[in-house]
Structure formats: C-alpha cells, structure tokens
Design a protein around this motif. Structure first.
Motif, PDB file in Angstrom:
ATOM      1  N   GLU A  71      18.676  17.154   2.251  1.00 56.92           N
ATOM      2  CA  GLU A  71      17.655  16.427   2.389  1.00 56.92           C
ATOM      3  C   GLU A  71      17.806  14.955   1.844  1.00 56.92           C
ATOM      4  O   GLU A  71      17.149  14.084   2.226  1.00 56.92           O
ATOM      5  CB  GLU A  71      16.532  17.237   1.825  1.00 56.92           C
ATOM      6  N   TYR A  72      18.539  14.956   0.849  1.00 57.68           N
ATOM      7  CA  TYR A  72      18.634  13.659   0.131  1.00 57.68           C
ATOM      8  C   TYR A  72      19.823  12.895   0.138  1.00 57.68           C
ATOM      9  O   TYR A  72      19.970  11.787  -0.407  1.00 57.68           O
ATOM     10  CB  TYR A  72      18.367  13.793  -1.303  1.00 57.68           C
ATOM     11  N   TRP A  87      18.530  13.209  -8.844  1.00 61.83           N
ATOM     12  CA  TRP A  87      17.115  13.248  -9.161  1.00 61.83           C
ATOM     13  C   TRP A  87      16.103  12.539  -7.972  1.00 61.83           C
ATOM     14  O   TRP A  87      15.034  12.482  -8.275  1.00 61.83           O
ATOM     15  CB  TRP A  87      16.723  12.597 -10.459  1.00 61.83           C
ATOM     16  N   GLY A  88      16.685  12.706  -6.796  1.00 59.81           N
ATOM     17  CA  GLY A  88      15.821  12.177  -5.581  1.00 59.81           C
ATOM     18  C   GLY A  88      14.701  12.986  -5.167  1.00 59.81           C
ATOM     19  O   GLY A  88      13.747  12.627  -4.641  1.00 59.81           O
ATOM     20  N   ARG A 152      19.945  14.093   5.754  1.00 57.71           N
ATOM     21  CA  ARG A 152      19.028  12.951   6.016  1.00 57.71           C
ATOM     22  C   ARG A 152      19.297  11.801   5.221  1.00 57.71           C
ATOM     23  O   ARG A 152      18.927  10.426   5.761  1.00 57.71           O
ATOM     24  CB  ARG A 152      17.752  13.645   5.663  1.00 57.71           C
ATOM     25  N   ASN A 155      15.959   8.302   1.094  1.00 61.23           N
ATOM     26  CA  ASN A 155      14.873   7.413   1.392  1.00 61.23           C
ATOM     27  C   ASN A 155      15.373   5.838   1.331  1.00 61.23           C
ATOM     28  O   ASN A 155      15.770   5.637   0.120  1.00 61.23           O
ATOM     29  CB  ASN A 155      13.461   7.522   0.749  1.00 61.23           C
ATOM     30  N   LEU A 157      14.014   3.323   1.021  1.00 60.08           N
ATOM     31  CA  LEU A 157      13.223   2.511   0.232  1.00 60.08           C
ATOM     32  C   LEU A 157      13.588   2.478  -1.333  1.00 60.08           C
ATOM     33  O   LEU A 157      13.514   2.073  -2.197  1.00 60.08           O
ATOM     34  CB  LEU A 157      11.676   2.916   0.359  1.00 60.08           C
ATOM     35  N   LEU A 158      14.288   3.920  -1.431  1.00 59.40           N
ATOM     36  CA  LEU A 158      14.793   4.099  -3.024  1.00 59.40           C
ATOM     37  C   LEU A 158      16.283   3.779  -2.968  1.00 59.40           C
ATOM     38  O   LEU A 158      16.935   4.043  -4.117  1.00 59.40           O
ATOM     39  CB  LEU A 158      14.644   5.551  -3.155  1.00 59.40           C
ATOM     40  N   LEU A 226       9.845  -4.579  -4.516  1.00 55.96           N
ATOM     41  CA  LEU A 226       8.841  -3.936  -3.183  1.00 55.96           C
ATOM     42  C   LEU A 226       7.839  -4.992  -2.649  1.00 55.96           C
ATOM     43  O   LEU A 226       7.460  -4.626  -1.586  1.00 55.96           O
ATOM     44  CB  LEU A 226       7.818  -2.868  -4.042  1.00 55.96           C
ATOM     45  N   GLY A 227       8.137  -6.089  -3.007  1.00 56.86           N
ATOM     46  CA  GLY A 227       7.343  -7.236  -2.123  1.00 56.86           C
ATOM     47  C   GLY A 227       5.967  -7.460  -2.312  1.00 56.86           C
ATOM     48  O   GLY A 227       5.339  -8.206  -1.553  1.00 56.86           O
ATOM     49  N   HIS A 297       1.636   8.118  -4.178  1.00 51.63           N
ATOM     50  CA  HIS A 297       3.047   8.479  -5.154  1.00 51.63           C
ATOM     51  C   HIS A 297       3.077   9.864  -5.017  1.00 51.63           C
ATOM     52  O   HIS A 297       4.181  10.192  -5.699  1.00 51.63           O
ATOM     53  CB  HIS A 297       2.817   8.004  -6.469  1.00 51.63           C
ATOM     54  N   TRP A 563      15.106   6.063  10.120  1.00 50.90           N
ATOM     55  CA  TRP A 563      14.862   7.020   9.096  1.00 50.90           C
ATOM     56  C   TRP A 563      14.567   8.371  10.301  1.00 50.90           C
ATOM     57  O   TRP A 563      13.575   8.313  10.744  1.00 50.90           O
ATOM     58  CB  TRP A 563      13.811   6.877   8.457  1.00 50.90           C
ATOM     59  N   LEU A 569      11.457   2.777   8.545  1.00 50.57           N
ATOM     60  CA  LEU A 569      10.867   2.435   7.610  1.00 50.57           C
ATOM     61  C   LEU A 569      11.255   0.745   7.481  1.00 50.57           C
ATOM     62  O   LEU A 569      12.361   0.428   7.413  1.00 50.57           O
ATOM     63  CB  LEU A 569      11.450   2.936   6.113  1.00 50.57           C
ATOM     64  N   PHE A 570      10.017   0.014   6.912  1.00 50.25           N
ATOM     65  CA  PHE A 570      10.307  -1.380   7.006  1.00 50.25           C
ATOM     66  C   PHE A 570      10.040  -1.764   5.350  1.00 50.25           C
ATOM     67  O   PHE A 570       9.406  -1.102   4.466  1.00 50.25           O
ATOM     68  CB  PHE A 570       8.892  -1.770   7.412  1.00 50.25           C
ATOM     69  N   ASN A 572      10.533  -5.001   2.550  1.00 45.47           N
ATOM     70  CA  ASN A 572      10.433  -6.471   2.320  1.00 45.47           C
ATOM     71  C   ASN A 572      10.604  -6.963   0.986  1.00 45.47           C
ATOM     72  O   ASN A 572       9.836  -7.356   0.383  1.00 45.47           O
ATOM     73  CB  ASN A 572       8.953  -6.940   2.596  1.00 45.47           C
TER      74      ASN A 572
END
Lengths: 814, 127
Positions: A71-72, A87-88, A152, A155, A157-158, A226-227, A297, A563, A569-570, A572
C-alpha cells in the motif's frame, strides 16, 4: 509474517515479565530479580527494535506480499520515501510510537535508580497497551489474493523530505508525554508525594521541547509545500499535538511551583496525567474515523477491535490515576499557601491554570462534532475562528504574565519595583510598537487588536531577553535561562502571528499571459513559461517577479501525479522568496485549461453569427450547421404551449444545441448548452473545436430577453415614427428617411427569431494556449521568520531547562 | 469576603461566558440540503461531487453537490482558488449559506479516496 508477530509477542512477554519481576523485586531479599527485570526490558526493546528493523527490511526489499508494503511503497519509490513509508500508514505509525516508547522505557529503567522497580511496572502497562494494539493492527499482515507485482507507492503529496523528519520527531514527543504521568502514578501508589516531581520535571521538559519542535516542523512543512500559504489550521490532527503541548506547559509551571513551595501537590498529579490522556484522546478521535466527516486529515478507520482497545486504554489511563488521587487525597500533605497571589509563585500557579484551560478549551473545540450531537442530529463542526477568538485574549494575558512574573519576587511580589525594572524593556517595546503602528497607518492596514498583541509580545520578548543576557556569562547561571528563553520564543511566535494577521496580503487568480508583464499592487509579474510537462513532478512555472529594484525568478511547481492508474493528484508547491522583512509567496492558483473554458473570459470574440436550423453558414475556414435545438423537459412542455407567460414563468431553462462544425475536411458535432435562470443568471457552455493549435472555442450566446426584444422593436418603431415626419408611409421621402434605420428592422427580426429559438446565436474566439497562461496566487508574509525563530527558541528553552532539572535530579541522588 | 476570590470568580465566569459564546457562534451545523435552502445563517453541507458539473464561471468555481441519502442536488459557487485534487473528491463539505438560488461557499473541505496518513488537502477559506 510469523517473524514480525513473533518479535512483537516476544516483546509482549518480556514486558509482562519485566513488570512482574520488578514488582516482585521490591520484596525483602529479592533485589536480584530487578537485574533480571532490567534484562527483560532490554529483551522487550530488542523485540520491538527487531520488529521495526524487520518492517524496514520488508519495505526495502519490496515484499509486496505484505499488505502494508504494497500500500505504501513501490519499486520506483526513492530510498527516503521507502523510509518514510514505515510511518506512512496507520499500523506503521503505531509501530513508530511503540518504538520510541520502548526506547524511552529502556532509558527509564536504566536511569530510574532505586525507584525503577516501583516506576517501571506502571510504564510497562503503557508499553503493553501499545503492543496489544499493534498485534491487532499489525503492519505484518499478508495481503489477500495474488502478490501484486508492484506496490501503490507513498501518496505523492507526502513524497517530500519533511515526511522523513517530521513524524519521527513528533512521535517521540507523543511517546514522551506518557512519562510524567507514570511518575505521578508512582508518586500516588507508593506514597511519594514530593520526590516524584524531581524525576518528572526533566522528562516533562524533554517532552515539551520535542513535541513543540515537532509541531513547528509540521507547520513549516505545511507552509513550504502545500501552496495554501498557511502553517496552522486548527485541524483535529494538529490539535491532537498542540493540546498535550499546552498541558505540558501547564505541568512545567505546576512542577516549578511545587518544587519551590510545595504548592499544587494534589492537582499536579492530575495535571501530570493530562498530556498523555489528551494525546490518546486526540489519537482516538482522529484514527477511529469518528471525526471523518469533520476533517480532511482523518485516517481511515482503525476497526472495531482496535477501537475498543483504545477506548479502554483511555479510560484506564485517565480514570485510574484520578481515582487513585481521590483515594490518596486525605493523605497528601497540603501546605498552607504561604505566598501572596501576587508573587512569582502566584504567577506560576496562574500560568499552570491558564495553560490547562487553554488545552482543555482546544480539546473541547476539537470534540465539537461529538458534543453537539447531544442536541443536534448530525452534530456540528466548529469553525477555526473559535480558536482564534479564545486564543487572542489568552495570548495577551500570557504575554503580560511572561513579562511581569519573572520580575516579581518570591513570596510577595513588589509590583512597583517590578515595573521599575521593566522600564527599559517597556521602552524598547513601545519603540517597536510605534514602528508597527506607523506602518499600519501608512499601509492602511488598521489592526488595533494586532497592535495590542504585538505590543504585549514585544514587551515579553524584551523583558525576558534582559533577564537572559547577564546570565549567559557564568556556566552555572547559563542553565537557568531555560524558562526565559522559552518565554522569548513563545512571545516571538505571537509577535510574528500579530504581524501576519495585520499585514499579510493575498491576491488570488492572477492570470498571466506568457511574456507579457502585468502590474499587480506594486509587483511587476511576467510569466516566462513552464519547464516541463505538467505530469512531470519536476514541472515548474517560471515567473519573473520585480518589486522596485529587486527581482527574482519564482519557480512554483504544479504537477499532476498519477495515482492508482486513473486518478491524478494535483500538487502546487509554492515558490518562496525569503527576506528579512517577510516572504513573498507565489503558488499556482488555478487550472489554466479551465480558465480557457470560462465563457466569461475577457477575450474578444472574432466572429458572432446566428444560425437557423437547416441554414448552414460558412465563416472563414469553418462551416457551421445547426442540427437541432432542444430544451429540457419542463421548458419544452412550456414552449409547446406557445404561451410566452408560461415559458417566462419558469425559474430556469436549459437549452442545448447540436452544431455541426466542418473544418478542413474534419467534422465534429459540438453540443454547447445554455442555462438561463431567473435568479441564477445565464451560464453558457463553451466547446473546443478543431482549429489552429486546437484552441478555437464555440460559445453559445444567450438569446435576448423579452425586454431586449421589446427594446429592439421599440427602436425600430421609433425610427419609423421619425421617418413619418419626413413623409407619409409609402412615399419616397419616407423611404429615404428610413434607409439609415433599416438595420434596426433586421435586428428586431433577428432578435425575435432568437427569442423564439427559430435561430441561435454563436460566437467563436481564439483562446490562448493553456501553456501560454499561468494563474497564480501572490501573497506576502511579513516577518514570518519570527514564527520559525520563536518556535526554535521555545524548544531550545525547553532543552536548557531540561538540562538544569536533570542535573538537579542527579545531584539529589534519588 | 476577600477581594481576591471575588475577582477570580468574576474573571473565571467572564472567561467561561466568553468561551461559550465563541463556541456557539462558530458552530456550523451539518444539515440536509433542503434544510440548508431554508436557513439563512452559515451552515455546513456535505455531498458527493457531480463531476460533470465542475465549471469555472466568471472566475468562480461552480459545481453541483449530490446529497448521498436523498439524491438532492445543490448548486454551489466558491469564490476562492479551487482546492487541489477537487475532481478526485469522493465527498465535499461546503460551509456557507444559501442565497436563494445557489449555495455560496466560504470554505470547502475536500475528502480524497485513498486511505493513507494525513491527506494534506487543506480547505481554502476566506482568509
């Protein structure tokens, strides 16, 4: 899989053994058992370290048979993200929590001295709880079905260096919140009502410093990556970290008070268990999905069995010590309060109470969705403004206290004398506040409340710096500056926040065309192009930012990360220009493809024309034919009645046209749509049609309203009336006078046709290439470095104070 | 009676009243679409995103939410930057008020489908 579980079970058995052996070793002649217990503790640590190493090994060798690994992580994951994947996910992060708990527990056993046999079994219960939880929610579960060929991945974003640093430090902070409570329970159980604080104090300060630093890292990560320009949102996951931190701060002041004059002996027991209780509570709320509807979250749900384990643990670890305190109540010596409330002791007492109240208030706020369910069906969320509204007055009070109390004497504070000594800091604070006030007037950012907050923060900073500087000279005095340093840091953070709230500026949706400069509020912005394809993670937009004489090339990123094969996933991440006066912050503010589709864009159409069904029209390279006009069902029914009143009474109509567009031998069927609502206005579609660079747009122009038709007909009729003045209808004079206005008749007829949908009106325009446009958000973050520096300072202050109290503990040879 | 405890009690009382007022003022109850269309104040609604309805109109994000239980549709308009990963949302929470024809959102919370730690999708708000 068996290896992982075995290691955990070994750790479990060793922890139980340690507990039992330590308890037994308190008996006469059984001291030798303590040594065996110590070995058990080491064995438990070895098991947990072993399990952690094993997980890291599974991740590193891409063993996708394991559900967690699949998964991670993925084959393409960079090494640092393989580490972060540990730790994801839920299970891995619990293992991280357990890892630190075990490490701290091992240190506790080593450094506890004579008290270890009494203290460790209490801690052991916590380690048991986490082991039990982890065996239930283990990262060592095998996946169902065939072994996937690739995982996978973490993520996108991470996938950020901060993901490697922030969680470990934060979780160390989390794990350490347990220890003060353990000492408190030991104090209650073993009737050591004074000695426990000598041990708890350094641990509390360590926890404060670590947790506080972890919080700062999280905020900085959010800001930088994170923009959205912020660093704190009062989200439940964030609150889970800050509530224990407030409560630890309360405990620090409570312990200092008890160390000085034995005050707060009873309440300190409760204050000491609150940080861990709050941490568990927040973890429970966020991980079980209870708050799933109220936070972006939230984790996925832990599952019912883990839910009950967590809930039971919370009740046990909170209610247990409270009951114990009540049981021991009569026994606990309560010294008469010897100090005046206006004194340093009084200040400590007030600080402890105030910080507890702040922590509880945030915890209540965070629980709003649950609490409100008592009287509201689905519960209610609480807007972040709540925390700002209660935080502001508390911040002012905190600043004033941090300025004044260090100058008050013990026993009975001499306030006038304190004010005298505060004179220089007061002057300095007034000076900088004046600067801020002047700036606020000049820049039209009147924010009197923020000026007040800044003024009190400046005073606190100056007041504490004045106390720090002389003490830095001698080695022994150096260690006493911990509190003052922490105060300086906290006040600095508040000062930074006050300046940000007063002066920060944000402009959204700035549309820049390539190579053409735009002036926005003192900045000259030029979009220079983007570096790679948007699906490439290293894609950046280059924007030249000029302000006065300075210029920099901002390179905010925007990229779409594939993803799960289909969704993207976008992200910025912003470009930040750091400067002593503040940051300039630029982030992508919108998808340029959609800007292009916005029918209200300000480009001028290059053709406007009307079409009737069956009458094709050729304009340049294009041939348009209107194939069909259709209404939505209600409108169609109303239209069939041929009654204007019925039709116009509809709140909304939807009109769809099918237009055949022929261009250089290609034909497409475009289906633009219009929605016309009485209240909602007119929304019309645009359709991209083949053209040079594939960016020509066909837009459906709304038909004229009945009023507009009447106006047009009226204009024609007046022209006719005017022409009649020249001569009777039918006479040449009349015709002559009418010639200039004949077009009005044509327009009136067209309008009539359009209004009754016998013809439809369209326009084409050349939209710019989305690659030639950038939509950005520009923000300024004045003096934001105050927040970062302040958060580093309060953590350093915590470390210095930790060192001092640790030395005191060692010296007292407990 | 000593002055100290009096002042303390008054201060605590005032603090509690202040905090309680702030709490109640900032509540945004979760309600159904049909209730939201009748309410004047700021409320919170949640629904699935009708993907085909996402548009930019006059620079504002416009879309339709579909209520999970009833299938009711609610047109929403949001004046700030479109949140990242908007189209991926399985659920969107909108905080705002209904103006008679459309729901004016001040804040959006976007929930993404993958289950992993700390989805860093932030809401974009009025500040």
């Amino acid at each position: 899989m068996i290896l992982g579980y075995s290691l955990l079970i070994i750790a479990l058995i060793a922890t139980v053994a340690a507990n039992v052996l330590f308890v037994l070793s308190r008996g006469q002649g059984k001291e030798g058992l303590a040594k065996v217990a110590q070995t058990s503790v080491s064995v438990a640590l070895a098991g947990i370290v072993g399990a952690s190493t094993y997980l890291m090994y599974l991740i590193g060798t891409h063993q996708f048979a394991f559900k967690y690994v699949a998964e991670y992580t993925s084959k393409q994951s960079a090494t640092r993200y393989l580490i972060a994947a540990f730790w994801g996910g839920q299970e891995g992060s619990i293992l991280l929590w357990l890892f630190w708990t075990a490490v701290l527990g091992w240190i506790l056993a080593r450094k506890g001295g004579k008290t270890t046999a009494n203290v460790w079994p209490i801690f052991g219960l916590i380690q048991l709880y986490l082991l039990g939880l982890l065996i239930l929610k283990s990262p060592f579960k095998l996946g169902d079905g065939p072994i996937p060929t690739d995982g996978r991945g973490l993520n996108p974003l991470l996938q950020n260096p901060w993901m490697v640093i922030h969680p470990p430090i934060l979780f160390l902070g989390f794990a350490s919140t347990a220890i003060p409570g353990v000492w408190a329970v030991h104090g209650l159980l073993n009737r050591d009502y004074n000695g426990w604080i000598k041990h708890a104090f350094p641990w509390t300060l360590f926890s404060f410093a670590t947790l506080g630093f972890g919080l700062a890292l999280g905020g900085y990560w959010a800001y930088e990556t994170l923009g959205w320009g912020g660093f704190w949102a009062w989200d439940p996951v964030e609150n889970t970290s800050i509530v224990p931190w407030f409560l630890l701060t309360a405990l620090i002041h409570g312990l200092a008070l008890q160390a000085k004059n034995n005050g707060f002996r009873v309440s300190n027991f409760i204050t000491a268990i609150l940080p861990f209780a709050a941490m568990n509570y927040g973890t429970f709320l966020t991980r079980t999905g209870i708050l799933a509807d109220f936070s972006v979250h939230s984790f996925s749900s832990l599952g019912m069995d883990a839910y009950w384990v967590m809930l039971s643990a919370i009740i046990l670890f909170t209610a247990g010590p409270v009951v114990l305190t009540i049981v021991r109540w009569k026994e606990i010596p309560k010294d008469k309060v010897s100090a005046s409330p206006v004194s340093r002791e009084g200040g400590f007492a007030f600080a402890s109470i105030l910080m507890n109240m702040m922590g509880i208030a945030v915890a209540v706020g965070m629980s709003a969705p649950l609490i409100t369910r008592v009287w509201m069906k689905q519960g209610s969320a609480l807007q972040a403004d709540f925390y700002n509204q209660i935080g502001f007055p508390i911040a002012i009070v905190v600043n004033v206290m941090m300025s004044l109390v260090p100058y008050l004497g013990w026993k009975k504070g001499d306030v006038p004398a304190a004010f005298k000594r505060l004179f220089k800091p007061y002057l300095a604070a007034i000076a900088v506040t004046l600067v801020m006030t002047v700036v606020s007037f000049v820049t039209h950012h009147r924010a009197p409340l923020m000026v007040l907050l800044f003024a009190t923060s400046a005073l606190a900073v100056c007041a504490n710096v004045v106390l720090i500087l002389p003490r830095l000279r001698t080695k022994t005095a150096q260690l006493t500056v911990g509190g003052f340093t922490a105060h300086t840091g906290a006040a600095m953070v508040l000062a930074g926040i006050s300046i940000l709230v007063a002066f920060q500026y944000k402009k959204e949706k700035i549309v820049l065309m390539k190579d053409s400069a735009q002036y926005v509020d003192g900045y000259k912005l030029t979009y220079l192009g983007h570096s790679k394809q948007p699906f490439d993670k290293t894609n950046t937009m280059k924007i030249k930012v000029e302000e006065g004489k300075s210029s920099w090339i901002a390179e905010p990123s925007y990229y779409f990360a594939p993803w799960e094969g289909k969704d993207t996933l976008f992200a910025n991440p912003p470009a930040i220009n750091r400067h002593i006066l503040g940051d300039t912050y630029i982030a992508l503010g919108g998808d340029t493809n959609e800007i292009m589709d916005d029918p209200d864009r300000a480009d001028t159409p290059n053709n406007q024309f009307s079409l009737k069904v069956g009458e094709p029209k050729t304009i340049g390279d294009y041939t348009f034919s209107l194939m069909n006009v259709s209404f939505d069902d209600k409108a169609a029914a109303a239209f069939r009645t041929r009654d204007e009143k019925v039709f116009n009474a509809l709140p909304e109509i939807q009109l769809k046209a099918i237009v055949s567009v022929k261009y250089q031998g290609q034909e497409i069927l475009a289906t633009p749509m219009i929605r016309q609502g009485k209240k909602s206005g007119t929304y019309s579609d645009v359709v991209k049609i083949p053209g040079p660079r594939e960016n020509v747009i066909l837009r459906f122009v709304p038909p004229p309203t009945p009023d507009q038709v009447q106006e047009m007909q009226g204009a024609w009729l007046s022209a006719v009336e005017d022409a009649k003045k020249a001569g009777q209808p039918g006479t040449p004079a009349f015709q002559q006078a009418l010639i200039p206005s004949v077009f009005l008749k044509q327009q009136a007829e067209t309008y009539q046709q359009l209004a009754t949908f016998q013809a439809l009106r369209f326009e084409t325009w050349n939209a710019p290439d989305p690659g030639e446009m950038a939509v950005i958000e520009l923000s300024t973050k004045p003096m934001i470095w105050l927040v970062w520096l302040g958060s580093v300072l309060y953590s350093i202050g915590g470390v210095i104070a930790y060192r001092r109290r640790w030395n005191e503990l060692v010296a007292s040879k407990e | 009676m000593k002055l100290g405890p009096i002042i303390a009690s008054v201060a605590i009382g005032a603090a509690l009243v202040g905090a309680g007022t702030a709490f109640v003022k900032n509540l945004t109850p979760y309600i159904t679409f049909s209730e939201a269309q009748k309410t004047n104040g700021t409320v919170q609604v949640m629904g699935g995103l009708e993907k085909s309805s996402v548009k930019l109109i006059s620079g504002n994000l416009s879309f339709t939410l579909v209520e999970k239980k009833t299938g009711t549709r609610l047109p929403v308009v949001f004046g700030h930057t479109k949140p990242a990963n908007f189209e991926m949302a399985i659920e969107i929470t909108a905080i705002g008020h209904y103006d008679g024809s459309v729901f004016q959102a001040d804040n959006l919370l976007v929930k993404c489908p993958s289950k992993y730690q700390g989805t860093e999708t932030k809401s974009y708000g009025t500040k």
